[in-house]
Every structure is written in C-alpha cells, then in structure tokens.
Motif scaffolding. Structure first.
Motif, PDB file in Angstrom:
ATOM      1  N   PRO A   1       0.842  -1.204   0.000  1.00 40.99           N
ATOM      2  CA  PRO A   1       0.000   0.000   0.000  1.00 40.99           C
ATOM      3  C   PRO A   1       0.873   1.248   0.000  1.00 40.99           C
ATOM      4  O   PRO A   1       2.030   1.214   0.444  1.00 40.99           O
ATOM      5  CB  PRO A   1      -0.802  -0.120   1.302  1.00 40.99           C
ATOM      6  CG  PRO A   1      -0.749  -1.567   1.658  1.00 40.99           C
ATOM      7  CD  PRO A   1       0.576  -2.059   1.170  1.00 40.99           C
ATOM      8  N   TYR A  38       0.611   7.304   3.274  1.00 43.73           N
ATOM      9  CA  TYR A  38      -0.481   8.272   3.331  1.00 43.73           C
ATOM     10  C   TYR A  38      -0.061   9.605   2.724  1.00 43.73           C
ATOM     11  O   TYR A  38      -0.855  10.290   2.076  1.00 43.73           O
ATOM     12  CB  TYR A  38      -0.962   8.457   4.767  1.00 43.73           C
ATOM     13  CG  TYR A  38      -1.903   7.365   5.214  1.00 43.73           C
ATOM     14  CD1 TYR A  38      -3.250   7.409   4.868  1.00 43.73           C
ATOM     15  CD2 TYR A  38      -1.446   6.277   5.952  1.00 43.73           C
ATOM     16  CE1 TYR A  38      -4.129   6.400   5.260  1.00 43.73           C
ATOM     17  CE2 TYR A  38      -2.313   5.262   6.349  1.00 43.73           C
ATOM     18  CZ  TYR A  38      -3.646   5.323   5.990  1.00 43.73           C
ATOM     19  OH  TYR A  38      -4.506   4.313   6.370  1.00 43.73           O
ATOM     20  N   VAL A  95      -0.557   9.413  -0.935  1.00 42.84           N
ATOM     21  CA  VAL A  95      -1.976   9.490  -1.289  1.00 42.84           C
ATOM     22  C   VAL A  95      -2.402  10.956  -1.316  1.00 42.84           C
ATOM     23  O   VAL A  95      -3.080  11.409  -2.244  1.00 42.84           O
ATOM     24  CB  VAL A  95      -2.844   8.691  -0.297  1.00 42.84           C
ATOM     25  CG1 VAL A  95      -4.327   8.890  -0.595  1.00 42.84           C
ATOM     26  CG2 VAL A  95      -2.488   7.207  -0.364  1.00 42.84           C
ATOM     27  N   ASN A 142      -8.533   4.880   6.226  1.00 42.91           N
ATOM     28  CA  ASN A 142      -7.722   4.280   5.156  1.00 42.91           C
ATOM     29  C   ASN A 142      -7.521   5.288   4.037  1.00 42.91           C
ATOM     30  O   ASN A 142      -7.988   6.426   4.101  1.00 42.91           O
ATOM     31  CB  ASN A 142      -8.382   2.994   4.628  1.00 42.91           C
ATOM     32  CG  ASN A 142      -9.784   3.232   4.096  1.00 42.91           C
ATOM     33  OD1 ASN A 142     -10.116   4.303   3.585  1.00 42.91           O
ATOM     34  ND2 ASN A 142     -10.640   2.225   4.215  1.00 42.91           N
ATOM     35  N   GLU A 143      -6.834   4.863   2.981  1.00 43.04           N
ATOM     36  CA  GLU A 143      -6.485   5.755   1.870  1.00 43.04           C
ATOM     37  C   GLU A 143      -7.708   6.240   1.105  1.00 43.04           C
ATOM     38  O   GLU A 143      -7.750   7.392   0.640  1.00 43.04           O
ATOM     39  CB  GLU A 143      -5.542   5.046   0.887  1.00 43.04           C
ATOM     40  CG  GLU A 143      -4.247   4.557   1.502  1.00 43.04           C
ATOM     41  CD  GLU A 143      -4.325   3.121   2.001  1.00 43.04           C
ATOM     42  OE1 GLU A 143      -3.344   2.391   1.813  1.00 43.04           O
ATOM     43  OE2 GLU A 143      -5.365   2.719   2.565  1.00 43.04           O
ATOM     44  N   LEU A 144      -8.702   5.378   0.935  1.00 40.29           N
ATOM     45  CA  LEU A 144      -9.892   5.768   0.184  1.00 40.29           C
ATOM     46  C   LEU A 144     -10.621   6.900   0.889  1.00 40.29           C
ATOM     47  O   LEU A 144     -11.098   7.850   0.254  1.00 40.29           O
ATOM     48  CB  LEU A 144     -10.833   4.567   0.018  1.00 40.29           C
ATOM     49  CG  LEU A 144     -10.260   3.342  -0.708  1.00 40.29           C
ATOM     50  CD1 LEU A 144     -11.302   2.238  -0.783  1.00 40.29           C
ATOM     51  CD2 LEU A 144      -9.801   3.725  -2.114  1.00 40.29           C
ATOM     52  N   ARG A 192      -8.719  10.167   0.320  1.00 42.59           N
ATOM     53  CA  ARG A 192      -9.013  10.717  -1.013  1.00 42.59           C
ATOM     54  C   ARG A 192     -10.401  11.353  -1.061  1.00 42.59           C
ATOM     55  O   ARG A 192     -10.583  12.462  -1.573  1.00 42.59           O
ATOM     56  CB  ARG A 192      -8.936   9.599  -2.066  1.00 42.59           C
ATOM     57  CG  ARG A 192      -7.569   9.375  -2.639  1.00 42.59           C
ATOM     58  CD  ARG A 192      -7.541   8.189  -3.574  1.00 42.59           C
ATOM     59  NE  ARG A 192      -8.381   8.319  -4.760  1.00 42.59           N
ATOM     60  CZ  ARG A 192      -8.067   9.030  -5.839  1.00 42.59           C
ATOM     61  NH1 ARG A 192      -6.929   9.708  -5.879  1.00 42.59           N
ATOM     62  NH2 ARG A 192      -8.872   9.070  -6.888  1.00 42.59           N
ATOM     63  N   THR A 194      -4.409  -0.249   1.754  1.00 38.82           N
ATOM     64  CA  THR A 194      -5.181  -0.543   0.553  1.00 38.82           C
ATOM     65  C   THR A 194      -4.304  -0.520  -0.687  1.00 38.82           C
ATOM     66  O   THR A 194      -3.699   0.516  -0.986  1.00 38.82           O
ATOM     67  CB  THR A 194      -6.326   0.485   0.376  1.00 38.82           C
ATOM     68  OG1 THR A 194      -7.020   0.645   1.612  1.00 38.82           O
ATOM     69  CG2 THR A 194      -7.290   0.047  -0.712  1.00 38.82           C
ATOM     70  N   TRP A 209      -6.033   1.716  -4.177  1.00 40.10           N
ATOM     71  CA  TRP A 209      -6.500   2.910  -3.482  1.00 40.10           C
ATOM     72  C   TRP A 209      -6.980   4.008  -4.416  1.00 40.10           C
ATOM     73  O   TRP A 209      -7.759   4.869  -4.021  1.00 40.10           O
ATOM     74  CB  TRP A 209      -5.398   3.466  -2.587  1.00 40.10           C
ATOM     75  CG  TRP A 209      -4.171   3.906  -3.345  1.00 40.10           C
ATOM     76  CD1 TRP A 209      -3.133   3.114  -3.722  1.00 40.10           C
ATOM     77  CD2 TRP A 209      -3.878   5.217  -3.824  1.00 40.10           C
ATOM     78  NE1 TRP A 209      -2.191   3.854  -4.400  1.00 40.10           N
ATOM     79  CE2 TRP A 209      -2.629   5.151  -4.477  1.00 40.10           C
ATOM     80  CE3 TRP A 209      -4.543   6.449  -3.758  1.00 40.10           C
ATOM     81  CZ2 TRP A 209      -2.026   6.260  -5.067  1.00 40.10           C
ATOM     82  CZ3 TRP A 209      -3.944   7.555  -4.346  1.00 40.10           C
ATOM     83  CH2 TRP A 209      -2.704   7.457  -4.985  1.00 40.10           C
ATOM     84  N   LYS A 210      -6.524   3.981  -5.650  1.00 37.15           N
ATOM     85  CA  LYS A 210      -6.868   5.081  -6.563  1.00 37.15           C
ATOM     86  C   LYS A 210      -8.183   4.784  -7.260  1.00 37.15           C
ATOM     87  O   LYS A 210      -8.233   4.405  -8.424  1.00 37.15           O
ATOM     88  CB  LYS A 210      -5.743   5.307  -7.564  1.00 37.15           C
ATOM     89  CG  LYS A 210      -5.758   6.687  -8.181  1.00 37.15           C
ATOM     90  CD  LYS A 210      -4.499   6.969  -8.951  1.00 37.15           C
ATOM     91  CE  LYS A 210      -4.481   8.416  -9.440  1.00 37.15           C
ATOM     92  NZ  LYS A 210      -3.267   8.733 -10.203  1.00 37.15           N
TER      93      LYS A 210
END
Length: 589
Positions: A287, A290, A293, A422-424, A427, A452, A455-456
């Motif tokens: 992953p 952060y 991200v 988390n990353e989602l 975003r 994750t 994640w994108k």
C-alpha cells in the motif's frame, strides 16, 4: 625488520569534553575523521538523521574544545545536528541505541545529559533560549558563554527573527553561529536564503542585515576548517555583547552520496557504510504511504479545479506536496519553516476564493495555534488543513508525536475535524472538502504506509458529520477514530462486539451516538490521540449532556509524553496494539 605504524584512535579516549581539551590542536582533524566514520557506521545500521550531523563535525569539536562546556552553555537548533555532540559528551558507547526504545534520544534532551542544555526537536528556538540563559547569567552575576548553533534553514523561522530582534538591544554574552548549508530537509527557500547566498558569493552590496541588528558579525568562514573555526571562536570569546558567526558547511560532508543527494540522505534509512549505497528492500507490492496518497490526490484534484493551491512549511518531500510543486509550480508553495505564516497565508488566499490545502505535520501545527483560531476559524475561512504524521510517529519521539491535535483542535468553533481510517477515505474527504465547505476542516492521518493496494478509485462525496458501522455485534460497542480502526478490526475478529468508525470528531454523529447509547450498556472509545480532551472526551461530554449512564471506557495516549521507539513497540507499551486491545475488550464480556 619492518614496523607497522598503527594510527592512534583519539575518539575512543574521549568520554567527555575534558579529555577532548587535552588533545593537541594538530590532532583534531584526525578526530574529526574518526567522528564522521563513527556516525556513518552507526547510522548505516541503526538508521537516523545523517547529513546534518556530518556537516557540523568540525564545528562540534571546535565548540567543545574552545568553550568550557557544560558550564558554558551550548544549544543546537534542530537537534538532528547534534549526533557528534552526543558522542563527545559521554554517550559514545551507547550511541548505538539512538532513537530506539529505552535508548538515547535522537535529539538533545535535558534529562539525558547536563551537556544538553535545552530540548530542541522543533526549529528556530535556539536564539530565544540562549538569550534567556544569557540574561539569567547576567542577573546572577555569572561569567559564562552562551552559544546557539542555528542551522538547516532554521534562521528563516519567525521565532529566530524575534530572538535576533531582542538580542540586538541587549548586552548579553550571546554567540549565535549560523550553520549555513542552504538546506533544511529540502533546499532552503525565500529571500533570506538568497541574501545569504549572495553574501557567500561576495555579490551582496547592501549593508549586512545582522550588523544592522547590532550584532558583531564575522564570516562567512569555512565550517570545515577546524583551525580557522577555533581561531575565530577564541577571538569571539573576548568580544562583549551579542555576536554572530557565519560559517559555510556542506550537509552530508564526508560521504559522497550524502553530499550529492542531501534530501535523501537527511535520514536515509539503512545504507552501506563503506560505499554509501542505500540498502534496497525486496520490492513487493505494498500500500502507498499516506503522504503520497495526499500528494497524488491533490495534484489530481488541482487539475480538475483551478482554485486549488497547496502550501507546506518546509516539508515538500515529507508531505509529498513536491508532486504538485513539480507539475504546477505556480500553485504550490513551500514557505520555509514558518507554520504561522503558512496558516495565515492560506487564510488570505481563502478570502479571495482560492481553495488552499495547507499541509503541516500535526506536531508542527501546534506552532500556529493562534492563527488557526483567529485567522481561520473565527472568520469561517474554508482552509483545508491536512495534518500528516498524526498519532505516534515512532523513533523521533516526544517532540514529533502528533498525539495532541484532536484535543487542541476540538475546542475551536467553526472547525470540522475528520480522521480517515484508510487511503480511500483520505481521497474522498479531500475531494469533498474542495466542493465548497462553509467552514475550515482538519484532516489528520498517520506517518507511513496505508492498508489498501487498490487505493486510486473514483471519488465519492462524504457526508459531513456521518459515522459508519463496520461490524455488527451484540455485547458492546467499540468506537474508533482514524487509522487505529485497523488494530481494532483485527482485535475483535472473533469477538461478538460492534465496531463503529465515527470518522468525524467534530461534528460528532449525534444521531448515530444516540442509537449506540440506547443499544449497548458498555461503550469503549479508541484513538491514537491524547485521552485528555480528545475523541473519547467528546463522547463523554455527549453522554453527560444527554444524561446517559452507560459504562464508558476511554483508550488512547495516556497523559504523559511518549518517548521514542517503533510504532509497534510504543503501541504495545500503552495498550493500543492488537493483542492488548483484544484482551481489554474481552475483559468486559
């Protein structure tokens, strides 16, 4: 008959500066060579800050050689310059424990040594502290020297100017040494950096601004010429009042790769001590961090929304705003070590309809508290604060843990506070924030990698103030905030309890809380922020206001400064690791 001449080791004979001062001055260059090799060999395997300390080896030796430390007081601005200082002041034999749990701190620390006269984890504090000490010595009738070594771009910080401004109208016995290496963690920026560059090149025609502030200015001199430094320090010992010595150094001096790539070798991780080559790990898909991200997401959003701008105080690499700075240099700004300015700059931009993402480490945002309240929240300006390194950060320790932000932000009116698990979520809250919020928002996320791989994903709007149920159970409810949700989820894998990700500390999802309090007798809150005044406190306040008598237990950072160690070790020490959480929750069943 042949004789093999073995070079005598000087470093191994020095247990304090007293032994250092017994050496012949002609032997000091050899000591400098040994000290560099010692630092390189330890940091190569144990990790830590490398370049800054390598750059001040000669200065470190000269200061302890000329001055009667610790009677004469020496302060290192931005403590990652001070490895050589630690080694020469009785910590050589345990320097291998640097930044490790139970070992010595990576920064000067008053509790650790009488030679560490002031704790210095944040930048630009040395001049004010040294001036305070110098004035105290005057008042007590003491004849001693006070030396502030300010380097790694710290001279550009606002507090440094405040200290200079005051010191220039005193007759205090204060020596300020500017370790001018033109770089902090990233290259220095700003007009002062350009001014100092011109001074070094001899092209500066205007009056010296340091002299204009009533300092006895000398330099610039070669900071790697130990004889020249010693000569100048001995001269300055005889000069009364505030003095300023300007020395030129190379960050990473003595290791070619560290000199060539000063950003990467600021804190390079493990590397080959002989060649300087970084030790690369076996590449497996992991992953993202952060910070990346954030960095890639703001760039993606900025391409869609021309009003978005990015701001960081001297952390373009650490925050990953560098991606936007490279692609859109006119819309991304490194303002130097100036957190107060960064916040109010963002506020000014927001008044004109821009959408500023102000990215500051959690621990450094503390330095701009008045600006958050007065310049942003009071005026309802929709600045988007992205707080990197929230929670426990690991080996940098007490000065760098981001464990107070929920507490110090939660009491501010007009401020939304969100912690993605988390990353989602990171975003999506960034996407949501730039759609037109009426209030400022603080988004806090941790150091290091997320959870994750994929994640994108397409952006989704997040409803402000809305928590979610992650797992339904019968026995009790666990309420978490932010990325500590991962530990909680693993801890309750085989336990019949409910788990809610509250997401927003402010505004709290009161509708969800009402349902939780009506359903469960026992409620446990879990956060990687101080228990005092944090997320759990907000839940307790909600319960008190609504006259709930449920059993409420708070888990988080205890009311103490947490020392250095890996994040896993520190979580175990305070009961936030998976096993400890599991055992604690089971104790209520």
């Amino acid at each position: 008959m042949y004789f093999c001449l073995v070079q005598k080791s000087f470093l191994n004979t020095i247990n304090s500066p007293k032994e250092l001062r017994l050496l012949n001055q002609k032997d000091l260059p050899q000591l400098a060579k040994e000290l560099r090799e010692f630092i390189i060999n330890i940091v190569a395997t144990k990790e830590g800050h490398l370049g800054a300390s390598l750059g001040v080896v000669e200065l470190t030796i000269a200061l302890h050689y000329v001055f009667n430390t610790p009677e004469d007081q020496l302060i290192w601005d931005v403590g990652h310059q001070a490895y050589g200082h630690k080694i020469l002041t009785g910590r050589r034999d345990n320097f291998h424990t640097n930044r490790q749990l139970g070992g010595i701190s990576g920064f000067p620390k008053r509790e650790e040594s009488e030679y560490d006269t002031f704790g210095v984890g944040h930048a630009s504090t040395s001049i004010s502290a040294a001036l305070g000490m110098a004035i105290a010595s005057q008042l007590k009738g003491e004849d001693k020297h006070h030396i502030a070594v300010i380097g790694d771009a710290s001279i550009a910080g606002g507090m440094a100017f405040e200290g200079l401004n005051h010191a220039g109208v005193t007759d205090a016995n204060l020596l300020i040494i500017l370790n001018d290496n033109a770089i902090g963690i990233d290259p220095s920026v700003g007009a002062l950096k350009q001014y100092l560059t011109n001074v070094k090149k001899g092209t500066q025609k205007r009056n010296n601004i340091i002299k204009a502030l009533n300092f006895d200015y000398s330099g610039p001199i070669d900071g790697h010429d130990i004889d020249k430094i010693i000569s100048e320090l001995n001269r300055l010992k005889t000069v009364k009042g505030p003095k300023f010595l300007h020395i030129i150094t190379t960050k990473g001096k003595g290791l070619k790769q560290a000199e060539k790539d000063q950003v990467k070798y600021h804190a390079p991780g493990k590397f080959n001590a002989k060649t300087g080559d970084l030790i690369t790990k076996i590449t497996v898909e992991e992953p993202p961090k952060y910070q990346d991200v954030f960095g890639y997401t703001i760039l993606e959003l900025a391409k869609q929304n021309k009003k978005i701008v990015g701001i960081t105080p001297a952390m373009p690499t650490g925050s990953s705003l560098k991606y936007m700075m490279e692609d859109m240099p006119n819309r991304a700004f490194d303002v130097g070590i100036a957190e107060q300015h960064a916040v109010t700059l963002a506020a000014g931009m927001a008044t004109q309809g821009l959408i500023p993402f102000c990215n500051i480490y959690s621990t450094f945002l503390q330095r701009a508290y008045d600006q958050i309240i007065h310049d942003v929240a009071l005026q309802k300006l929709p600045v988007i604060f992205c707080l990197d390194r929230a929670g426990l950060v690991g080996e940098d320790g007490a000065t760098h843990h981001g464990v107070f932000d929920l507490s110090y932000l939660r009491c501010i009116p007009n401020l939304i506070i969100f912690a993605p698990r988390n990353e989602l979520e990171l975003r999506n809250i960034m996407y949501t924030s730039q759609l037109g919020l009426e209030f400022p928002i603080a988004i806090r996320y941790p150091r290091g990698k997320g959870v994750t791989l994929n994640w994108k994903q397409p952006f989704q709007n997040i409803e402000i103030g809305k928590g979610i149920l992650l797992k339904k159970g019968k026995k009790l409810a666990v309420l978490s905030i932010g990325t500590i949700a991962k530990n909680v989820s693993e801890a309750i894998l085989n336990i019949d309890v409910s788990h809610y990700d509250m997401r927003f500390v402010k505004p709290l999802d009161e509708r969800l809380l009402l349902s939780i309090f009506e359903t469960y007798d026992t409620i446990i809150t879990i956060e990687d922020n101080s228990i005092t005044g944090g997320f759990g406190s907000a839940v307790l306040e909600f319960a008190a206001i609504n006259n709930y008598k449920n059993t409420i237990k708070l888990l988080g950072i205890p009311d103490a400064f947490i020392e250095h160690g890996s994040v896993d070790e520190l979580q175990q020490a305070i009961g936030l690791d998976v096993e400890s959480l599991s055992n604690y929750i089971k104790s209520f069943l």
